[in-house]
Scaffold this active site. Structure first.
Site, PDB file in Angstrom:
ATOM      1  N   GLY A 162      37.955  79.331  16.931  1.00  0.00           N
ATOM      2  CA  GLY A 162      38.436  79.661  18.275  1.00  0.00           C
ATOM      3  C   GLY A 162      39.870  79.329  18.580  1.00  0.00           C
ATOM      4  O   GLY A 162      40.172  78.809  19.654  1.00  0.00           O
ATOM      5  N   THR A 163      40.765  79.638  17.651  1.00  0.00           N
ATOM      6  CA  THR A 163      42.189  79.491  17.983  1.00  0.00           C
ATOM      7  C   THR A 163      42.926  80.787  17.671  1.00  0.00           C
ATOM      8  O   THR A 163      42.630  81.447  16.669  1.00  0.00           O
ATOM      9  CB  THR A 163      42.835  78.286  17.260  1.00  0.00           C
TER      10      THR A 163
ATOM     11  N   CYS B 116      52.002  54.865  38.898  1.00  0.00           N
ATOM     12  CA  CYS B 116      51.818  53.692  38.051  1.00  0.00           C
ATOM     13  C   CYS B 116      51.649  52.452  38.934  1.00  0.00           C
ATOM     14  O   CYS B 116      52.454  52.234  39.849  1.00  0.00           O
ATOM     15  CB  CYS B 116      53.037  53.548  37.131  1.00  0.00           C
TER      16      CYS B 116
ATOM     17  N   ASP C 183      40.015  68.922  26.420  1.00  0.00           N
ATOM     18  CA  ASP C 183      38.896  68.785  27.354  1.00  0.00           C
ATOM     19  C   ASP C 183      37.889  67.684  27.017  1.00  0.00           C
ATOM     20  O   ASP C 183      36.992  67.386  27.805  1.00  0.00           O
ATOM     21  CB  ASP C 183      38.167  70.132  27.508  1.00  0.00           C
TER      22      ASP C 183
ATOM     23  N   ASN D 140      42.292  71.154  21.697  1.00  0.00           N
ATOM     24  CA  ASN D 140      41.718  71.094  23.043  1.00  0.00           C
ATOM     25  C   ASN D 140      41.933  69.731  23.688  1.00  0.00           C
ATOM     26  O   ASN D 140      41.916  68.701  23.011  1.00  0.00           O
ATOM     27  CB  ASN D 140      40.224  71.423  22.993  1.00  0.00           C
TER      28      ASN D 140
ATOM     29  N   ARG E 152      41.685  71.372  36.771  1.00  0.00           N
ATOM     30  CA  ARG E 152      41.182  71.592  35.415  1.00  0.00           C
ATOM     31  C   ARG E 152      40.118  70.549  35.062  1.00  0.00           C
ATOM     32  O   ARG E 152      39.114  70.866  34.433  1.00  0.00           O
ATOM     33  CB  ARG E 152      42.341  71.556  34.405  1.00  0.00           C
TER      34      ARG E 152
ATOM     35  N   HIS F 296      46.996  67.861  21.112  1.00  0.00           N
ATOM     36  CA  HIS F 296      47.723  68.140  22.351  1.00  0.00           C
ATOM     37  C   HIS F 296      47.363  67.167  23.469  1.00  0.00           C
ATOM     38  O   HIS F 296      47.553  67.478  24.639  1.00  0.00           O
ATOM     39  CB  HIS F 296      47.479  69.594  22.788  1.00  0.00           C
TER      40      HIS F 296
HETATM   41  N1  APR Z   1      33.972  81.489  19.731  1.00  0.00           N
HETATM   42  C1  APR Z   1      35.038  81.421  18.896  1.00  0.00           C
HETATM   43  N2  APR Z   1      36.273  81.837  19.241  1.00  0.00           N
HETATM   44  C2  APR Z   1      36.456  82.340  20.478  1.00  0.00           C
HETATM   45  C3  APR Z   1      35.384  82.437  21.407  1.00  0.00           C
HETATM   46  C4  APR Z   1      34.109  82.002  20.982  1.00  0.00           C
HETATM   47  N3  APR Z   1      33.036  82.060  21.780  1.00  0.00           N
HETATM   48  N4  APR Z   1      35.871  82.980  22.539  1.00  0.00           N
HETATM   49  C5  APR Z   1      37.180  83.205  22.351  1.00  0.00           C
HETATM   50  N5  APR Z   1      37.530  82.829  21.106  1.00  0.00           N
HETATM   51  C6  APR Z   1      38.872  82.888  20.486  1.00  0.00           C
HETATM   52  C7  APR Z   1      39.770  84.010  20.969  1.00  0.00           C
HETATM   53  O1  APR Z   1      39.508  85.207  20.237  1.00  0.00           O
HETATM   54  C8  APR Z   1      41.171  83.453  20.676  1.00  0.00           C
HETATM   55  O2  APR Z   1      41.600  83.801  19.371  1.00  0.00           O
HETATM   56  O3  APR Z   1      39.560  81.694  20.856  1.00  0.00           O
HETATM   57  C9  APR Z   1      40.967  81.940  20.753  1.00  0.00           C
HETATM   58  C10 APR Z   1      41.641  81.261  21.934  1.00  0.00           C
HETATM   59  O4  APR Z   1      43.031  81.369  21.788  1.00  0.00           O
HETATM   60  P1  APR Z   1      44.026  80.655  22.809  1.00  0.00           P
HETATM   61  O5  APR Z   1      43.602  80.905  24.218  1.00  0.00           O
HETATM   62  O6  APR Z   1      45.403  81.036  22.434  1.00  0.00           O
HETATM   63  O7  APR Z   1      43.766  79.082  22.545  1.00  0.00           O
HETATM   64  P2  APR Z   1      44.396  78.115  21.444  1.00  0.00           P
HETATM   65  O8  APR Z   1      44.620  78.816  20.144  1.00  0.00           O
HETATM   66  O9  APR Z   1      43.560  76.894  21.428  1.00  0.00           O
HETATM   67  O10 APR Z   1      45.800  77.775  22.103  1.00  0.00           O
HETATM   68  C11 APR Z   1      46.640  76.844  21.479  1.00  0.00           C
HETATM   69  O11 APR Z   1      48.132  76.903  23.345  1.00  0.00           O
HETATM   70  O12 APR Z   1      48.849  76.798  25.608  1.00  0.00           O
HETATM   71  C12 APR Z   1      48.509  76.122  24.477  1.00  0.00           C
HETATM   72  O13 APR Z   1      48.258  73.822  24.470  1.00  0.00           O
HETATM   73  C13 APR Z   1      47.508  75.014  24.628  1.00  0.00           C
HETATM   74  O14 APR Z   1      46.154  74.000  22.911  1.00  0.00           O
HETATM   75  C14 APR Z   1      46.559  75.236  23.473  1.00  0.00           C
HETATM   76  C15 APR Z   1      47.401  76.039  22.505  1.00  0.00           C
END
Ligand code: APR
Length: 234
Positions: free
Chosen positions: A176-177, A136, A94, A92, A64, A109
């Protein structure tokens, strides 16, 4: 869409998830091409897996790290970084916001760029594609990525800091969540109750309906339109 003037707000808070980094090339977790579609979290992203096969779990996280280092922040990250005093609360791991120049980033996270020793309770910064050491240097125990895996408790101090920042913002922008992972999924509600104007940027519907404005578009194109373009850095 009329651009927002950042100076009209006391405190702007960006709440970001994996979709924020999608246009940089970092895969999201769920949906098409999502990490949890390709990899079983029970094998790679929980304490049990780490205890069973620590090296395998660490090598997965190195993969990753490699793929993230091949990606770069996009204009959306840079727009956020250009807004004076803006706070980022991110799910995120990253480090993309920091690479774009954001100053205050609350990582809910954890981070792909840190390791911790359960025994010595030390946290080591570790950048680069490969880990400098998997063990460690003081006690010889396996080091664990300093991130929140499935089944882990969130760091209470970090959560408290995030909740305070969200409760005191007057513009809250969720980007984007999928809104599926708690307690972060409750943040839009918290912001709305605190009286902030709440915006969602996500091409797909998410779990929350607590927004004043929903923009069903991508982060990279929407943020420059919302706040104006910026000079590019990285
Ligand atoms: N711009 C905005 N949103 C976007 C884009 C984009 N270009 N591309 C995808 N998305 C949206 C998708 O529609 C989706 O709703 O980003 C979202 C990603 O969702 P997840 O993959 O579930 O990610 P996230 O919500 O960050 O996950 C939460 O889950 O496994 C855990 O710890 C991990 O932090 C993570 C947590």
């Amino acid at each position: 869409m009329k651009p927002f003037d950042p100076s009209a707000y006391r405190r702007i808070l960006f709440f970001t998830g994996a979709g924020m980094s999608a246009e940089s090339g970092v895969p999201t977790y769920r949906g098409k091409g999502g990490i949890w579609k390709e990899y079983d979290f029970e094998e790679f992203a929980c304490q049990c897996a780490f205890e069973r096969t620590p090296e395998k779990v660490l090598r997965f996280h190195e993969l990753r790290r490699r793929s993230v280092l091949d990606c770069h922040p996009h204009d959306g990250h840079r727009v956020i970084a250009s807004i004076p005093g803006a706070v980022v609360v991110t799910q995120n791991i990253d480090g993309m916001h920091q690479r774009a120049g954001s100053g205050e980033v609350i990582e809910l996270h954890g981070s792909l760029w840190r390791l911790r020793c359960k025994q010595c309770r030390t946290i080591t910064e570790d950048m680069g594609k490969e880990y400098q050491s998997l063990r460690c240097t003081s006690c010889g125990n396996w080091l664990r990525p300093d991130i929140t895996w499935f089944g882990d408790m969130l760091d209470e101090t970090v959560m408290q800091k995030a909740a305070e920042a969200i409760s005191s913002c007057d513009l809250f922008i969720s980007i984007g969540t999928s809104g599926t992972v708690w307690p972060a999924a409750g943040f839009p509600d918290l912001a709305r109750k605190a009286g902030a104007f709440c915006i969602e940027i996500n091409p797909e519907p998410s779990g929350s309906t607590r927004y004043n404005l929903v923009i069903r578009e991508s982060a990279g194109s929407t943020l420059p339109r919302l706040f104006g373009t910026i000079d590019t850095a990285e």
